[in-house]
Motif scaffolding. Structure first.
Motif, PDB file in Angstrom:
ATOM      1  N   GLY A 327       0.819  -1.202   0.000  1.00 51.76           N
ATOM      2  CA  GLY A 327       0.000   0.000   0.000  1.00 51.76           C
ATOM      3  C   GLY A 327       0.852   1.251   0.000  1.00 51.76           C
ATOM      4  N   PHE A 328       0.193   2.387  -0.230  1.00 50.55           N
ATOM      5  CA  PHE A 328       0.854   3.687  -0.178  1.00 50.55           C
ATOM      6  C   PHE A 328       0.123   4.575   0.815  1.00 50.55           C
ATOM      7  N   ALA A 329       0.870   5.428   1.463  1.00 50.03           N
ATOM      8  CA  ALA A 329       0.289   6.405   2.380  1.00 50.03           C
ATOM      9  C   ALA A 329       0.842   7.772   2.030  1.00 50.03           C
ATOM     10  N   ALA A 330      -0.026   8.650   1.584  1.00 48.05           N
ATOM     11  CA  ALA A 330       0.357  10.031   1.284  1.00 48.05           C
ATOM     12  C   ALA A 330      -0.132  10.900   2.439  1.00 48.05           C
ATOM     13  N   GLU A 331       0.804  11.440   3.192  1.00 49.45           N
ATOM     14  CA  GLU A 331       0.440  12.172   4.403  1.00 49.45           C
ATOM     15  C   GLU A 331       1.068  13.556   4.413  1.00 49.45           C
ATOM     16  N   THR A 332       0.441  14.462   5.148  1.00 50.95           N
ATOM     17  CA  THR A 332       0.987  15.810   5.319  1.00 50.95           C
ATOM     18  C   THR A 332       1.747  15.953   6.635  1.00 50.95           C
ATOM     19  N   ARG A 333       1.556  15.002   7.585  1.00 57.82           N
ATOM     20  CA  ARG A 333       2.262  15.058   8.865  1.00 57.82           C
ATOM     21  C   ARG A 333       2.243  13.670   9.519  1.00 57.82           C
ATOM     22  N   ALA A 352       4.501   2.028   1.624  1.00 51.09           N
ATOM     23  CA  ALA A 352       5.442   3.085   1.241  1.00 51.09           C
ATOM     24  C   ALA A 352       4.768   4.425   1.520  1.00 51.09           C
ATOM     25  N   ALA A 353       5.389   5.229   2.362  1.00 48.10           N
ATOM     26  CA  ALA A 353       4.781   6.493   2.780  1.00 48.10           C
ATOM     27  C   ALA A 353       5.592   7.664   2.270  1.00 48.10           C
ATOM     28  N   ASN A 354       4.887   8.712   1.884  1.00 42.08           N
ATOM     29  CA  ASN A 354       5.579   9.920   1.445  1.00 42.08           C
ATOM     30  C   ASN A 354       4.834  11.163   1.883  1.00 42.08           C
ATOM     31  N   GLN A 355       5.583  12.227   1.992  1.00 41.70           N
ATOM     32  CA  GLN A 355       5.038  13.527   2.365  1.00 41.70           C
ATOM     33  C   GLN A 355       4.415  14.163   1.139  1.00 41.70           C
ATOM     34  N   VAL A 356       3.211  14.690   1.291  1.00 45.15           N
ATOM     35  CA  VAL A 356       2.565  15.414   0.204  1.00 45.15           C
ATOM     36  C   VAL A 356       2.244  16.821   0.670  1.00 45.15           C
ATOM     37  N   GLY A 357       2.048  17.689  -0.284  1.00 41.98           N
ATOM     38  CA  GLY A 357       1.800  19.100  -0.009  1.00 41.98           C
ATOM     39  C   GLY A 357       2.377  19.906  -1.138  1.00 41.98           C
ATOM     40  N   GLU A 358       2.532  21.186  -0.947  1.00 43.18           N
ATOM     41  CA  GLU A 358       3.032  22.049  -2.003  1.00 43.18           C
ATOM     42  C   GLU A 358       4.455  21.652  -2.396  1.00 43.18           C
ATOM     43  N   GLY A 359       4.626  21.277  -3.667  1.00 43.07           N
ATOM     44  CA  GLY A 359       5.932  20.909  -4.176  1.00 43.07           C
ATOM     45  C   GLY A 359       6.418  19.541  -3.750  1.00 43.07           C
ATOM     46  N   GLN A 360       5.562  18.740  -3.119  1.00 40.27           N
ATOM     47  CA  GLN A 360       5.966  17.425  -2.644  1.00 40.27           C
ATOM     48  C   GLN A 360       4.941  16.378  -3.048  1.00 40.27           C
ATOM     49  N   GLY A 361       5.422  15.206  -3.450  1.00 41.24           N
ATOM     50  CA  GLY A 361       4.551  14.072  -3.690  1.00 41.24           C
ATOM     51  C   GLY A 361       3.860  14.099  -5.029  1.00 41.24           C
ATOM     52  N   PHE A 362       2.776  14.865  -5.152  1.00 41.64           N
ATOM     53  CA  PHE A 362       1.969  14.879  -6.360  1.00 41.64           C
ATOM     54  C   PHE A 362       2.566  15.797  -7.419  1.00 41.64           C
ATOM     55  N   ALA A 363       2.473  15.357  -8.681  1.00 41.39           N
ATOM     56  CA  ALA A 363       2.801  16.182  -9.853  1.00 41.39           C
ATOM     57  C   ALA A 363       4.232  16.702  -9.857  1.00 41.39           C
ATOM     58  N   GLN A 370       9.404   6.508   2.783  1.00 44.71           N
ATOM     59  CA  GLN A 370       9.711   5.715   3.965  1.00 44.71           C
ATOM     60  C   GLN A 370       8.933   4.414   3.814  1.00 44.71           C
ATOM     61  N   VAL A 371       9.639   3.298   3.777  1.00 41.65           N
ATOM     62  CA  VAL A 371       9.021   2.004   3.518  1.00 41.65           C
ATOM     63  C   VAL A 371       9.035   1.175   4.800  1.00 41.65           C
ATOM     64  N   PHE A 372       7.872   0.583   5.125  1.00 41.63           N
ATOM     65  CA  PHE A 372       7.728  -0.199   6.353  1.00 41.63           C
ATOM     66  C   PHE A 372       7.187  -1.577   6.015  1.00 41.63           C
ATOM     67  N   TRP A 373       7.661  -2.578   6.755  1.00 41.82           N
ATOM     68  CA  TRP A 373       7.077  -3.913   6.720  1.00 41.82           C
ATOM     69  C   TRP A 373       7.228  -4.483   8.124  1.00 41.82           C
TER      70      TRP A 373
END
Length: 409
Positions: A327-333, A352-363, A370-373
Motif C-alpha cells: 500500500g501507499f500512504a500520502a500524508e501531510t504530517r 510506502a509512505a511519502n510527504q505530500v503538499g506544495e511541491g511534494q509528492g503529487f505532480a 519511507q518504507v515499512f514492513w
C-alpha cells in the motif's frame, strides 16, 4: 547478479545523436566498458558536431562509424553487419529528431538504417528541451516506439543547457548503465504477475464536474516499468492521466473508484503482487445529476457524499490470501505513525509512505519514501521517480520472496 555481471560480454552498439548531451556519451562508453560490455559506437553527423569521433574511438577501443555510404564499411554492408553483431542497440542521447525518424522508419543515416535492420532489442535515452519533450508529437512518437518494443530510459528533470528547467535531461551515465543492466538479464519476477493501480479517480457530480485529486500517476507508472524490467507480467489499472504506457505493460483505463475496484477484483486472484499506488477517492457523490448543475446567485450548493469501497482492504480481507500486498500512504504530517497504523489496519505486507503538499509528492518528478514492513523499515532518499521505483521494486522483490520462503518452510 551485479550490474557488471549482467552486462559482461554483451555486444552493444551505442548510438550517439546530435544533442548537447552528446558529451556524456564519453562517460557512458567508459562505464559500459567497465561493466564488461564490448562496444561499437555509431554517431550521426549531428553528433560529430558536439563530440569528436576520435574521443569515442579512444574510449571504446574501436573505430567509430559515422557515414552510411562509407566505401570501406559498406563493402561489407557495415550497417547490416553491426545490426547482426549487436546484442543491444543503445541510443544515448536520443534527440527528438532521431526519435521522430525512428518512428517513421527512415534510414537516411547509418544509425537509423542500423535500427531498421536489427532484430536485437533497442533502448533509447532521450535528451532534449523540456518543451520538445512534452510536445504531443514527441509523446506520440514515443508511444509508437514503445508499442514496437523499444525501451525508453529516462529522461530526468532539472536544469537544461538552454537555461530552462524541466523534464528532458539525459539520465546520468551510471543511471543508464543500471537501467540497461536490468533490461539485459532475466528478471527476478519472471513468471509472476504484478497488479498496479496508479493515478487519481474522478467521481462525477454532473456531466461536467467531478471530485478528484492532484495525483499525476507518475509513481505508479514508474513502478509498472520497474516491474516489467524485473520480468513480470504487469497489469496497470490507471485512473485518468495523460502518461504513455510503459513498454510491455497491459493497461486498463478507469475513471471512478468503483471502476478501479471492479478492475482490481477481476485481476487480483490471478496476481502474485498487488501494489496499490492510486490515490483513490474516499468519498463519492451520493447522486450524480443527469444535467449540468446551474449556478445560482444566492443558493448554496450542498453535496451529499458517501464513502467509496476501500480497494486494498477489499483485497486483503479475502480468505486464504496468497497475494503480496503493498500500500501507499500520502500524508501531510506524522508520516511514520500513520503509515504503520494503516499497514496494520489494512493487513498489508508493506507500505510506502511519502510527504505530500506544495511541491511534494503529487505532480513532481522527484520523491522520497519511507518504507515499512513487519519487523523492518528503510528510507529511500529523494530521487527521480524512475530510480525510486526501481529501488522500491527491489525491496518488494526481497520481501515477496522472504514471505514465500517463510510460508513454504
Amino acid at each position: 547478479m551485479t550490474e557488471t555481471q549482467s552486462l559482461a560480454g554483451k555486444q552493444i552498439v551505442v548510438g550517439v545523436t546530435g544533442s548537447i548531451a552528446a558529451y556524456k556519451a564519453a562517460d557512458l562508453v567508459r562505464r559500459l566498458r567497465d561493466a564488461g560490455a564490448e562496444l561499437r559506437v555509431v554517431m550521426t553527423p549531428g553528433a560529430a558536431e558536439f563530440i569528436t569521433p576520435l574521443t569515442l574511438q579512444t574510449l571504446s577501443g574501436h573505430p567509430v562509424a559515422v557515414e552510411l555510404l562509407d566505401a570501406d564499411q559498406e563493402s561489407a554492408m557495415g550497417h547490416i553487419a553491426l545490426a547482426r553483431w549487436a546484442d543491444w542497440v543503445l541510443i544515448a542521447p536520443a534527440s527528438a529528431d532521431t526519435i521522430a525518424r525512428l518512428t517513421q522508419g527512415r534510414a537516411e543515416d547509418l544509425l537509423t538504417a542500423l535500427v531498421l535492420a536489427t532484430e536485437s532489442p533497442v533502448a533509447l535515452a532521450p535528451a532534449m528541451n523540456n518543451k520538445m519533450w512534452s510536445h504531443q508529437a514527441t509523446q506520440d512518437n514515443l508511444a509508437v516506439l514503445r508499442s514496437r518494443g523499444v525501451h525508453v530510459i529516462g529522461p530526468a528533470s532539472g536544469d537544461q543547457a538552454c537555461g530552462e528547467q524541466g523534464e528532458g535531461r539525459l539520465l546520468e551515465p551510471t543511471e543508464i548503465v543500471t537501467a540497461l543492466s536490468l533490461l539485459a538479464v532475466p528478471g527476478q519476477l519472471k513468471g509472476k504477475q504484478v497488479l498496479i493501480t496508479a493515478g487519481p479517480t474522478y467521481e462525477p457530480i454532473d456531466p461536467v464536474r467531478f471530485i478528484g485529486n492532484r495525483s499525476s500517476g507518475k509513481m505508479g507508472f514508474a513502478l509498472a516499468q520497474a516491474a516489467q524490467e524485473a520480468g513480470a507480467e504487469v497489469i496497470l489499472i490507471a485512473g485518468p492521466v495523460s502518461l504513455p504506457t510503459p513498454t510491455g505493460v497491459q493497461r486498463v483505463n478507469v475513471e471512478t473508484a468503483q471502476q478501479m475496484l471492479d478492475a482490481v477484483t477481476a485481476e487480483a486472484n490471478h496476481s502474485d503482487i498487488f501494489i496499490s499506488c492510486a490515490a483513490v477517492a474516499d468519498y463519492s457523490p451520493a447522486k450524480v445529476e443527469a444535467n449540468k448543475i446551474k449556478k445560482t446567485t444566492h443558493d448554496k450548493l450542498i453535496l451529499e457524499l458517501e464513502p467509496t469501497t476501500d480497494i486494498v482492504s477489499s483485497v486483503t480481507s479475502q480468505p486464504d490470501l496468497t497475494l503480496f500486498v503493498v500500500g501507499f500512504a500520502a500524508e501531510t504530517r506524522h508520516i511514520a505513525d500513520y503509515a504503520r497504523e494503516k499497514m496494520q489496519r489494512k493487513k498489508l505486507d508493506m507500505i510506502a509512505a511519502n510527504q505530500v503538499g506544495e511541491g511534494q509528492g503529487f505532480a513532481v518528478d522527484d520523491n522520497a519514501l519511507q518504507v515499512f514492513w513487519t519487523g523492518g523499515e528503510q528510507l529511500l532518499p529523494l530521487a527521480p521517480k524512475s530510480q525510486l521505483a526501481r529501488d522500491l521494486m527491489t525491496l518488494i522483490i526481497e520481501r515477496f520472496y522472504a514471505k514465500n520462503s517463510t510460508e513454504n518452510s
